[in-house]
Design an enzyme around this catalytic site. Sequence first.
Site, PDB file in Angstrom:
ATOM      1  N   THR A  41       0.832  -1.212   0.000  1.00 21.43           N
ATOM      2  CA  THR A  41       0.000   0.000   0.000  1.00 21.43           C
ATOM      3  C   THR A  41       0.866   1.261   0.000  1.00 21.43           C
ATOM      4  O   THR A  41       0.386   2.328  -0.377  1.00 21.43           O
ATOM      5  CB  THR A  41      -0.892   0.034   1.266  1.00 21.43           C
ATOM      6  OG1 THR A  41      -0.090  -0.370   2.375  1.00 21.43           O
ATOM      7  CG2 THR A  41      -2.072  -0.900   1.136  1.00 21.43           C
ATOM      8  N   ALA A 133      15.586 -11.720   3.442  1.00 24.54           N
ATOM      9  CA  ALA A 133      14.496 -12.473   4.077  1.00 24.54           C
ATOM     10  C   ALA A 133      13.235 -11.629   4.176  1.00 24.54           C
ATOM     11  O   ALA A 133      12.279 -12.012   4.834  1.00 24.54           O
ATOM     12  CB  ALA A 133      14.936 -12.945   5.462  1.00 24.54           C
ATOM     13  N   LEU A 135      13.022  -8.776   5.706  1.00 23.53           N
ATOM     14  CA  LEU A 135      12.963  -8.095   7.007  1.00 23.53           C
ATOM     15  C   LEU A 135      13.679  -6.736   6.956  1.00 23.53           C
ATOM     16  O   LEU A 135      14.015  -6.157   7.974  1.00 23.53           O
ATOM     17  CB  LEU A 135      13.548  -8.983   8.110  1.00 23.53           C
ATOM     18  CG  LEU A 135      12.822 -10.326   8.307  1.00 23.53           C
ATOM     19  CD1 LEU A 135      13.510 -11.167   9.381  1.00 23.53           C
ATOM     20  CD2 LEU A 135      11.347 -10.121   8.675  1.00 23.53           C
ATOM     21  N   SER A 136      13.902  -6.267   5.728  1.00 25.73           N
ATOM     22  CA  SER A 136      14.430  -4.908   5.503  1.00 25.73           C
ATOM     23  C   SER A 136      15.845  -4.676   6.002  1.00 25.73           C
ATOM     24  O   SER A 136      16.147  -3.635   6.581  1.00 25.73           O
ATOM     25  CB  SER A 136      13.511  -3.850   6.112  1.00 25.73           C
ATOM     26  OG  SER A 136      12.331  -3.817   5.387  1.00 25.73           O
ATOM     27  N   ASP A 198       9.805   0.902   4.794  1.00 26.20           N
ATOM     28  CA  ASP A 198      10.878   0.223   5.526  1.00 26.20           C
ATOM     29  C   ASP A 198      11.850   1.208   6.177  1.00 26.20           C
ATOM     30  O   ASP A 198      12.269   1.033   7.320  1.00 26.20           O
ATOM     31  CB  ASP A 198      11.640  -0.718   4.583  1.00 26.20           C
ATOM     32  CG  ASP A 198      10.713  -1.690   3.872  1.00 26.20           C
ATOM     33  OD1 ASP A 198       9.583  -1.879   4.354  1.00 26.20           O
ATOM     34  OD2 ASP A 198      11.113  -2.239   2.833  1.00 26.20           O
ATOM     35  N   TYR A 248       7.509  -7.054  -8.302  1.00 25.01           N
ATOM     36  CA  TYR A 248       7.194  -5.860  -7.513  1.00 25.01           C
ATOM     37  C   TYR A 248       6.917  -4.689  -8.469  1.00 25.01           C
ATOM     38  O   TYR A 248       5.903  -4.007  -8.379  1.00 25.01           O
ATOM     39  CB  TYR A 248       8.373  -5.545  -6.593  1.00 25.01           C
ATOM     40  CG  TYR A 248       8.148  -4.432  -5.592  1.00 25.01           C
ATOM     41  CD1 TYR A 248       7.658  -4.713  -4.323  1.00 25.01           C
ATOM     42  CD2 TYR A 248       8.442  -3.108  -5.901  1.00 25.01           C
ATOM     43  CE1 TYR A 248       7.464  -3.694  -3.390  1.00 25.01           C
ATOM     44  CE2 TYR A 248       8.252  -2.092  -4.980  1.00 25.01           C
ATOM     45  CZ  TYR A 248       7.763  -2.393  -3.729  1.00 25.01           C
ATOM     46  OH  TYR A 248       7.572  -1.385  -2.808  1.00 25.01           O
TER      47      TYR A 248
HETATM   48  C1  GLA Z   1       9.036  -3.966   0.255  1.00 23.08           C
HETATM   49  C2  GLA Z   1       9.216  -2.477  -0.054  1.00 23.08           C
HETATM   50  C3  GLA Z   1       8.219  -1.632   0.757  1.00 23.08           C
HETATM   51  C4  GLA Z   1       6.792  -2.146   0.591  1.00 23.08           C
HETATM   52  C5  GLA Z   1       6.734  -3.655   0.808  1.00 23.08           C
HETATM   53  C6  GLA Z   1       5.369  -4.212   0.491  1.00 23.08           C
HETATM   54  O1  GLA Z   1       9.377  -4.213   1.580  1.00 23.08           O
HETATM   55  O2  GLA Z   1      10.528  -2.073   0.265  1.00 23.08           O
HETATM   56  O3  GLA Z   1       8.326  -0.292   0.357  1.00 23.08           O
HETATM   57  O4  GLA Z   1       6.268  -1.789  -0.657  1.00 23.08           O
HETATM   58  O5  GLA Z   1       7.689  -4.351   0.016  1.00 23.08           O
HETATM   59  O6  GLA Z   1       4.439  -3.721   1.376  1.00 23.08           O
END
Ligand code: GLA
Length: 416
Positions: A41, A133, A135-136, A198, A248
Site C-alpha cells: 500500500t 528475508a 525483514l528490511s 521500511d 514488484y
Molecule cells: C518492500 C518495499 C516496501 C513495501 C513492501 C510491500 O518491503 O521495500 O516499500 O512496498 O515491500 O508492502
Amino acid sequence: MEQKPSILIDRLAQEFHKHFGHPPDFIVSAPGRVNLIGEHTDYNDGFVFPVAIDKYLHIAARKRSDDQVHLHALDMNEACTFNLGTIEDAKTPPWGNYLRGVAHFLQEQVLRKSGHTLNGISAVIAGNVPISAGLSSSAALEVASALAFLGVCGLEIANTGINSNSEIELIQLPPMELAALCQRAENEFAGVNCGIMDQSISLLGKADHALFLDCRSLEYKQIPLNLTDILLVICNTNVKRELASSEYNKRRAECEKGVEILQQWMPTITSLRDVTLADFKKYEAELPQITQKRCRYVVEENTRVQSAIDALAAKEINTFGKLMNASHTGLRDAYEVSCDELNILTDIAQSIDGVIGARMTGAGFGGCTVNLVYQDAVEELQDRVMKEYPRRTGIEPDIYICNVGDGARIKWNSYG
Ligand code: GLA
C-alpha cells in the site's frame, strides 16, 4: 547460535580497532522490521502499520581526515572503498551502492544547503537482521549509514530519540525527510523501486509500538500495542526472493494503470488511496481482469489497516488477527505475491488455536511470515512448523521470536 546484541557490538568495536588501528567514534544501530498489516500500500499513497524488530544492523564508524569512504562488512568478509568526490552507482559489491546513494543524496539534499560537506569515514558493518528475508536489512543499512555519515560530519538530527551526544550539532531534518532520502538511494542507486515504509520504521520505530504511517501526507503516529502474553513470531521460509524485484515493479505498474483507467470516471483521483471500496465497485468492471484484482486488493487493504487500528484501540485483538489473515488471503489470491512456502507457513499457523493472526510480510515471493501468538501456543506453532514445513517443502525454516524494538540509535565514545 545467534549472538546477543551487546556481544555483537563489542565484537564490532574490536574488529574496527583491528582493522583501522583506532577505536570507532560511535556505533549506529538500525533495526529490521515486520509489517503487521498494510502490504503493498505504501507506493499507492496508502496506510502501513509496521513494527521495528529487535534485530539490528550496526555500523561502527570513525571520522577520517580525507574524503575516502572505507567500509568493511564483517558478515560477508567484503570491503568497499570509494571517494566522496566521485560517487557513482552500479559498482561492486552491491551493498556498497546503498551507502553510495545515501552519501550522494545527503550531500545534494541536506548538507550543501546547510553549509556542511560530507566527511570521509572508516566503518565496519555487521548485524543480525537476516539478509534477503524480507525483514528490511537494506533499509536498516541505508538508515544506519545516513546517521553514520551525519555523525562523522559532527551532526545528529534534532527532536528524535536518536541523539546521545550533547556536544554535537543538531540539524533540523525531519525524520521522514531522511527516510525519503534513504528510499531514494535505494530507488536510484540499488535499482529497487521500493516505497517508504521500511526506511520510516527503521528510523521511527518505538519499543512496544507500531507505526501508523500515512504514506501520502507522511504523517505518522506511534500506537501502543499492549501485547501482554502475546508474542511476535516470525517464520522464515528461507526461500530466496528471486521474483521479488521484477514482479514488484509489475504490481506497481498494474496499480498505476488501474488509476489511469479509473480517472475517466473519477478525474480527481491520483492514486488508489483516493478510491473508496464503494466507488471501486461501481467502476471495477471497466478494468482488465488482472488490473481489477490488483486494484481491489489495494483498496481493500487500505480499509483493513484502518479497521485494524480501530480494533487495536478497542482492544479487540481477535478482530486485528482476522484482518491479518484476510490480508494474507488478498496477497495470495488477488495480488498474487505469495508463494507455496509462505502459504504453507500461514496455513499451519492459522490452524492453531492461540495464533491470533498470520500473514506474509514484506514484498513476498519468499521471505517471512508474521504471526501474533498467545504465549501458550508458541511451542505448538514452533513444533508444527519445524516438523511440517520441511516435510512439505524440503526446506528447513527459521523461527525468530522477536520483541518490538526501538528505531535507530547512536552510541558515542564508549569503545576506547
Ligand atoms: C518492500 C518495499 C516496501 C513495501 C513492501 C510491500 O518491503 O521495500 O516499500 O512496498 O515491500 O508492502
